[in-house]
Scaffold this active site. Structure first.
Site, PDB file in Angstrom:
ATOM      1  CG  HIS A  76      -0.274  -0.025   2.550  1.00  0.00           C
ATOM      2  ND1 HIS A  76       0.292   1.084   3.128  1.00  0.00           N
ATOM      3  CD2 HIS A  76      -0.094  -1.039   3.424  1.00  0.00           C
ATOM      4  CE1 HIS A  76       0.786   0.768   4.314  1.00  0.00           C
ATOM      5  NE2 HIS A  76       0.574  -0.529   4.513  1.00  0.00           N
TER       6      HIS A  76
ATOM      7  CB  CYS B  60       1.648  -3.566   5.390  1.00  0.00           C
ATOM      8  SG  CYS B  60       0.042  -4.232   5.869  1.00  0.00           S
TER       9      CYS B  60
END
Length: 389
Positions: free
Chosen positions: A272, A288
């Site tokens: 992301h 992440c």
């Protein structure tokens, strides 16, 4: 009557706190967090490793060359596990408004913003994680230059402007995508309007190297482009394994601009954008893979739901001494380590997806049979020792 007076006193105190600090901050004072997040490493554009050397870095990392060759050569026609739910957009970054208050607001996020402002030429004072008068003055100066209301508060519009300015310095000469694309297809998550010709139709893979803090897009087995990323910090390491993109989404409101969720069975992880571009190139996330918003917007157009994502390079995971016993039904990073070892030895052909299913159990049984061990299909201490795990 006494109870009514006590209630009025508490109600008056709550109203005063809400006016003084704002409702979110008043709630924090009434119910403070149980623990503060450990410090993360913060990097800057000049400190980041150049992305052109990803494949060299991988080939030099011990224990990874065999895994990578298998990843690149492997074809996977298997159906996705029906028990894995496709995660929605998960906000794995925290964003709060920061401002001058009494008592002073403190935290790792304040320190990171202090360092970012200093890097951009402002003067927020010592990077001590305390939002003091110097910090407020520096924010006000930044707001004036960006033609924002000069309040001295790091609100969401100011944070977004800071991210944009920082990325302009980190990725000079590369304009950011304007959000004029059509919404992604609700069934596939694919953004057809923005896809470059022939990219989606090609065999596209993503390779993330945790050693190098880099992500490479491979098209038809060849490196297409490499990007710097932030990966999980020591306390919250990024998951090693062979994954797939299972969801795509457009973000906003200070959290980065794009999300691509992965089918990791023990948590919600993804690739992301970020509202902390100064962390790119370091180990700083909760697991992440953070990218500059410009970069994540670019690869968002290259991939679709189902695109393989191979995460390699964390040497300690591959050769770690695994605690406990592993058997059918388990889902964890330890299962990935076992699967990768079985693949390296030639006993397993399926993807290392962290799920101890029938294929993994059968591979363990074959290994046990050929090594004179009880054929239980469970990875116990004897089997781990035989696997050198």
């Amino acid at each position: 009557m006494a109870n009514k007076r006590i209630f009025l006193i508490f109600a008056t105190m709550a109203l005063i706190m809400a006016i003084a600090y704002g409702i979110p901050e008043a709630m924090r004072l009434i119910d403070p967090p149980s623990a503060t997040e450990p410090p993360s490493e913060v990097g800057y554009p000049e400190q980041q490793q150049q992305p052109d050397y990803l494949l060299d870095s991988i080939s030099q990392a011990p224990g990874t060359s065999t895994i990578i060759s298998e990843m690149l050569a492997q074809t996977d026609d298997s159906k996705p596990d029906a028990s894995i739910m496709q995660p929605g957009v998960f906000m794995c970054e925290e964003a709060r408004e920061l401002f001058l208050a009494t008592p002073r607001m403190e935290g790792e996020d304040v320190r990171e913003y202090q360092e970012a402002l200093a890097r951009l030429g402002y003067h927020p004072g010592t990077a001590d994680g305390i939002y003091d008068h110097e910090m407020s003055t520096a924010v006000e100066a930044f707001q004036k230059e960006q033609r924002l209301l000069p309040t001295g508060r790091l609100d969401i519009p100011t944070q977004s402007a800071l991210v944009r300015v920082y990325e302009d310095r980190a990725t000079p000469g590369r304009p950011r995508e304007q959000d004029q694309e059509q919404d992604p297809d609700p069934d596939t998550g694919q953004d057809h309007s923005a896809s470059p010709p022939n990219t989606i139709q090609s065999e596209t893979r993503i390779l993330i190297n945790l050693y190098a803090h880099q992500l490479t897009v491979l098209i038809n087995g060849k490196p297409h482009k490499t990007y710097p990323v932030a990966v999980g910090k020591k306390q919250t390491r990024s998951p090693l394994g062979e994954w797939k993109i299972v969801s795509k989404g457009i973000w906003g409101n200070g959290f980065g601009t794009r999300w691509m969720g992965l089918n990791i069975p023990w948590g919600i992880y993804g690739i992301h954008g970020t509202n902390k571009p100064w962390s790119i190139g370091t180990a700083a996330s909760h697991g992440c893979f953070r990218m500059y918003n410009r970069d994540v917007e670019e690869i968002y157009r290259m991939v679709s739901v189902g695109t393989p994502v191979d995460v390699v390079g964390d040497h300690y995971l591959f050769y770690a001494k695994l605690p406990g016993t592993y058997k059918k039904g388990n889902r964890s990073q330890g299962v990935v380590t076992i699967q990768l070892r079985l693949k390296q030895l030639g006993y397993l052909n399926s993807r290392a997806d962290g799920i101890f299913g029938s294929e993994t159990e059968n591979a363990v049984k074959i290994f046990q049979r050929l090594h004179g061990l009880p054929e239980s299909g469970t990875v116990d201490t004897q089997t781990k020792n035989a696997l050198s795990l």
